[in-house]
Design a protein around this motif. Structure first.
Motif, short mmCIF file in Angstrom:
data_model
loop_
_atom_site.label_atom_id
_atom_site.label_comp_id
_atom_site.label_asym_id
_atom_site.label_seq_id
_atom_site.Cartn_x
_atom_site.Cartn_y
_atom_site.Cartn_z
N ARG A 101 0.85 -1.18 0.00
CA ARG A 101 0.00 0.00 0.00
C ARG A 101 0.89 1.23 0.00
N LYS A 114 0.96 5.65 0.72
CA LYS A 114 0.35 6.65 1.58
C LYS A 114 -1.04 6.99 1.06
N ASP A 115 -1.96 7.15 1.99
CA ASP A 115 -3.37 7.49 1.73
C ASP A 115 -4.18 6.34 1.12
N GLU A 116 -3.59 5.15 0.99
CA GLU A 116 -4.35 3.99 0.57
C GLU A 116 -4.79 3.22 1.82
N SER A 117 -5.70 2.29 1.65
CA SER A 117 -6.20 1.56 2.81
C SER A 117 -6.47 0.10 2.47
N GLU A 165 -11.09 -0.78 8.76
CA GLU A 165 -10.28 -0.21 7.70
C GLU A 165 -8.93 0.20 8.27
N LEU A 166 -7.85 -0.24 7.62
CA LEU A 166 -6.50 0.18 7.97
C LEU A 166 -6.05 1.21 6.94
N LYS A 167 -5.74 2.41 7.40
CA LYS A 167 -5.32 3.48 6.50
C LYS A 167 -3.83 3.75 6.70
N ILE A 168 -3.11 3.89 5.59
CA ILE A 168 -1.69 4.27 5.65
C ILE A 168 -1.67 5.80 5.74
N LEU A 169 -1.27 6.32 6.89
CA LEU A 169 -1.28 7.77 7.10
C LEU A 169 0.01 8.42 6.64
N LEU A 181 -0.17 3.94 10.87
CA LEU A 181 -1.44 3.37 10.46
C LEU A 181 -2.57 4.05 11.22
N ILE A 224 -6.57 3.22 12.20
CA ILE A 224 -7.47 2.07 12.24
C ILE A 224 -8.87 2.58 12.52
#
Length: 74
Positions: free
Chosen positions: A6, A8-11, A19-23, A32, A34
């Protein structure tokens, strides 16, 4: 183990509710986010392991202590 890449900004979705978001990504550190229902507990693995160990230790109560406590409650 499922391995995903993933940016950045994908999840990543886990089921319908998590949902796990790449911050951010900074060198070898990934932040991350969550998003999960409040009834689902989320822990770092080392905290989770510590909780599990404490729970196991609490089961190691001597028989004499249990007998003393049960006599006080009678």
């Amino acid at each position: 183990m499922l391995v995903l890449s993933r940016k950045k900004d994908e999840s990543i979705m886990i089921g319908d509710q998590i949902e796990l978001k790449i911050l951010s990504i900074d060198g070898d550190q990934v932040k991350l986010g969550i998003v999960a229902p409040k009834n689902i507990k989320v822990y770092r693995s080392e905290v989770y392991e510590s909780i599990q160990n404490q729970n196991k230790e609490s089961l190691n109560v001597s028989k004499s202590l249990i007998e003393k406590l049960s006599k006080k409650n009678i």
